[in-house]
Design a protein around this motif. Structure first.
Motif, short mmCIF file in Angstrom:
data_model
loop_
_atom_site.label_atom_id
_atom_site.label_comp_id
_atom_site.label_asym_id
_atom_site.label_seq_id
_atom_site.Cartn_x
_atom_site.Cartn_y
_atom_site.Cartn_z
N ASP A 115 1.06 -1.26 0.11
CA ASP A 115 0.01 0.06 -0.02
C ASP A 115 0.88 1.29 -0.10
O ASP A 115 1.47 1.32 0.89
CB ASP A 115 -1.21 -0.05 1.44
CG ASP A 115 -1.70 1.31 1.44
OD1 ASP A 115 -2.06 2.09 1.22
OD2 ASP A 115 -1.67 1.38 2.74
N THR A 116 0.76 2.10 -1.41
CA THR A 116 1.35 2.93 -0.88
C THR A 116 0.65 4.67 -0.42
O THR A 116 2.13 5.81 -0.41
CB THR A 116 2.05 3.99 -2.49
OG1 THR A 116 1.14 3.99 -3.05
CG2 THR A 116 3.14 2.47 -2.98
N ASN A 117 -0.31 4.87 -0.54
CA ASN A 117 -1.00 5.63 0.04
C ASN A 117 -1.76 6.08 1.69
O ASN A 117 -2.51 6.68 1.51
CB ASN A 117 -2.31 6.37 -0.68
CG ASN A 117 -2.95 5.38 -1.37
OD1 ASN A 117 -3.03 4.75 -0.49
ND2 ASN A 117 -4.14 5.73 -1.86
N ASP A 150 -4.03 4.13 2.68
CA ASP A 150 -5.62 3.85 2.79
C ASP A 150 -5.71 2.60 3.34
O ASP A 150 -7.08 1.53 3.50
CB ASP A 150 -6.59 3.74 1.92
CG ASP A 150 -6.15 3.23 0.66
OD1 ASP A 150 -4.58 2.34 0.68
OD2 ASP A 150 -6.51 2.98 -0.27
N ARG A 200 -9.50 2.55 -6.09
CA ARG A 200 -8.28 2.43 -4.98
C ARG A 200 -7.24 1.61 -5.40
O ARG A 200 -6.39 1.43 -4.30
CB ARG A 200 -9.17 1.19 -4.12
CG ARG A 200 -9.47 -0.61 -4.54
CD ARG A 200 -10.71 -0.86 -3.46
NE ARG A 200 -10.59 -2.72 -3.60
CZ ARG A 200 -10.61 -3.35 -2.35
NH1 ARG A 200 -11.92 -3.17 -1.92
NH2 ARG A 200 -10.65 -4.44 -3.25
N ILE A 254 -5.15 -0.31 1.74
CA ILE A 254 -5.09 -1.24 0.67
C ILE A 254 -3.77 -1.20 -0.40
O ILE A 254 -3.53 -0.17 -0.74
CB ILE A 254 -6.15 -0.59 -0.30
CG1 ILE A 254 -7.51 -1.17 1.01
CG2 ILE A 254 -7.19 -1.35 -0.69
CD1 ILE A 254 -8.85 -0.66 0.20
N GLY A 255 -3.51 -2.23 -0.28
CA GLY A 255 -2.04 -2.16 -1.93
C GLY A 255 -3.15 -1.95 -3.42
O GLY A 255 -4.41 -1.39 -3.11
N ASP A 256 -2.43 -1.67 -3.85
CA ASP A 256 -2.31 -0.58 -4.79
C ASP A 256 -1.59 -1.31 -6.43
O ASP A 256 -0.22 -1.59 -5.24
CB ASP A 256 -2.86 0.76 -4.32
CG ASP A 256 -1.14 1.08 -3.73
OD1 ASP A 256 -0.17 1.50 -3.38
OD2 ASP A 256 -1.90 1.31 -2.60
CA CA Z 1 -3.31 1.71 -0.85
#
Ligand code: CA
Ligand code: GLC
Length: 561
Positions: free
Chosen positions: A60-62, A64, A113, A66-68
């Motif tokens: 997850d980079t942001n 939240d 997302r 959740i992985g992205d």
């Molecule tokens: Ca994310």
């Protein structure tokens, strides 16, 4: 449309030629030569190993939770370091997430997302820069009820509807149909969950008394087929290298496989013209049907095909009845696996490849039912030296645990157990995300000893480095790849170990695995003069092989030609 990126240019020679030449040189009587393909596969597939990434659980980079897609991009150097040739990405498309993304609302849009369509394109091109191919999930059999095609069908009547779904009158006596949730009267056919309406590819044996059962060649079914081809074209144009097809056998109903085989072979012919190096991988679990139907690879997994159950018993709910070959109590029977496997292998080996994956997002990870990291080394020794194309599910390379009883997130039911976040470091949230722990897609393994990438990088004996070593050995040696010959040398009913030969390359190998808790020994005349390449707990002297509990070995043979 052929798209040759520089890192791939060394793979462009046809593997057919290589296979024939080598078979001629090593044409021994009792040592299987390299397989001669009767239908071409892209050359890159002949030493491929795949890595499966579940986007929501990888990185997850942001913040939240959740992985992205940016997260996956940030880990591509790690993926490259494993030595794998390709990635399979689970669905990352716009979706209401009733089934974790397998209920697609827009096939051509990345779910916010996960990022944007540009991120997806960047991910593919960054992977290509590193010599890694990318296949994406094609959820061909159904959409979400929120897909505009279904919304339109819900608001039309039988006369004006363009026929993308299968609608029966509300009083029809049929199974698997769901009452219309909208203005339209009647009920629609579901494919999996009720909110996943089946797309209308037709029926193999339509019943004239049931007018909603159309022939696959009818105009509405052909329109669905074209719409899905258009989806494939979109992602191929973004650079992807093929598809893992979800529920591939589900497209045509009431079929004896004739129409299904025609449909997939039609897609195959088109795909191979559009992008010759692209591949088709099926979730079918019946290679003897899937591969002649046009697929390059089919998984043997937890449903329909019993072979995997005899090897791994991957179904979480059934863990009381585990008598698979890899069960820790040693109550398995390799001959039960081989009886199924060999049949499928013999029927398909000249056309395409079987995959025996370490796991996937639908069944339990190999580290469960008492199996620990040393047991995984035994299991991976076999999975990475069998014919076919290995798939490694994210986290299995470090021995992440199956987390029985994990939350039923987004339609996961019991499958939450194998979808927990990737464990990168010993730090906060295992380095997966900076979100508060209760905001993570699924909870992390709470074990203070949970394995992680950073620690295993530093340990030469870690499962991670062991997996890398096996992948490298496989890729260097054609005999260990999907075209290498395969012959069981010791496989006895209810007994351990299992010993087999991989042959046909400049170097041949004998592999021995004893996943049981008991020491065991056997005679393998072919071992005489062989040298150990990788192993633990095995001792060969002349033809005698002694194996400690949970032991494994790979030997280079004294050239049995
Ligand atoms: Ca994310
Ligand atoms: C496949 C997928 C699974 C999904 C189902 C419906 O089996 O792997 O995750 O729930 O199809 O699309």
């Amino acid at each position: 449309m052929k798209n040759n990126h520089p890192p791939f240019s060394t793979f462009t020679r046809s593997c057919l030629i290589a296979a024939c030449l080598s078979a001629a040189v090593h044409g021994a009587t009792d040592t299987p030569p390299l397989v001669k393909l009767e239908r071409p596969v892209p050359a890159w597939l002949t030493n491929a190993v795949f890595y499966q990434i579940y986007p929501q659980s990888f990185a997850d980079t942001n913040g939240d939770g959740i992985g992205d897609l940016r997260g996956i991009i940030s880990k591509l150097d790690y993926v490259k370091s494993l030595g794998v040739s390709a990635i399979w990405l689970n669905p990352f498309y716009d979706s209401p997430f009733g089934d974790a993304g397998y209920d697609v609302r827009d096939y051509k849009k990345v779910a916010p997302r996960y990022g944007t369509n540009l991120d997806a394109k960047l991910l593919i091109s960054e992977a290509h820069k590193r010599g890694i191919r990318v296949i994406v999930d094609l959820v061909a059999g159904h959409t979400s009820v929120e897909h505009p095609w279904f919304q339109e069908s819900l608001h039309k009547d039988a006369k004006t509807d363009k026929g993308f779904y299968v609608w029966a009158p509300k009083d029809a006596n049929v199974q698997d149909f769901i009452a219309s949730p909208g203005p339209r009267e009647g009920k629609y056919l579901k494919n999996f969950f009720p909110f996943q309406p089946a797309l209308n590819y037709g029926y193999g044996r339509p019943d004239p008394a049931r007018p909603w059962e159309h022939r696959p060649s009818s105009p509405d079914c052909m329109a669905v087929r074209e719409a899905m081809r258009d989806v494939m074209k979109y992602w191929l144009d973004q650079g992807c290298d093929g598809f893992r097809v979800d529920m591939a056998a589900s497209l045509i109903k009431k079929d004896d496989n004739k129409e299904l085989a025609a449909l997939w072979n039609d897609y195959r012919t088109w795909l191979k013209r559009y992008k010759p190096d692209a591949v088709l991988v099926s979730e079918w679990s019946n290679p003897a049907k899937a591969i002649p139907s046009g697929f390059d690879i089919d998984f043997i997994i937890h449903f329909e095909n019993p072979a995997y159950r005899h090897l791994m018993n991957p179904i979480v709910q059934r863990d009381n009845a585990n008598h698979s070959f890899f069960s820790v109590d040693g109550s398995g029977d390799i001959t039960a696996f081989l009886a199924e496997y060999l049949q499928q292998y013999e029927k398909t080996k000249a056309l395409g490849f079987i995959s025996l994956p370490t796991g996937n997002h639908d069944f339990s990870r190999p580290r469960f039912q008492g199996r620990e990291i040393p047991d995984l080394k035994v299991i991976y020794t076999m999975l990475l030296t069998m014919p076919g194309v290995p798939f490694i599910y994210y986290g299995d390379e470090i021995g992440m645990r199956n987390l029985k009883g994990w939350p039923d997130k987004e339609g996961a039911q019991w499958r939450g157990s194998c979808r927990s976040p990737m464990q990168w470091t010993a730090g906060t949230n295992a380095g997966f995300s900076t979100a508060p722990a209760d905001k993570l897609y699924l909870p992390l393994d709470p074990d203070p000893q949970r394995p992680n990438v950073a620690d295993q990088e530093k340990d030469p004996n870690s499962l991670l480095n062991f997996t890398r070593q096996l992948i490298a050995l496989r890729q260097k040696n054609p005999s260990l790849g999907p075209l290498g010959g395969f012959k069981p040398l010791y496989a006895q009913k209810g007994a351990y170990p299992f010993v087999y030969l991989r042959s046909g390359g400049p170097e041949n190998f004998i592999i021995a695995v004893n996943p049981s808790p008991a020491a065991t020994e056997c005679d393998v005349p072919e071992l005489d003069g062989a040298t150990l390449v990788v192993g633990s707990g095995a001792e060969a002297s002349g033809a005698k092989l002694k194996m400690a509990p949970a032991s494994y070995a790979i030997y280079r043979t004294k050239s049995i030609h």
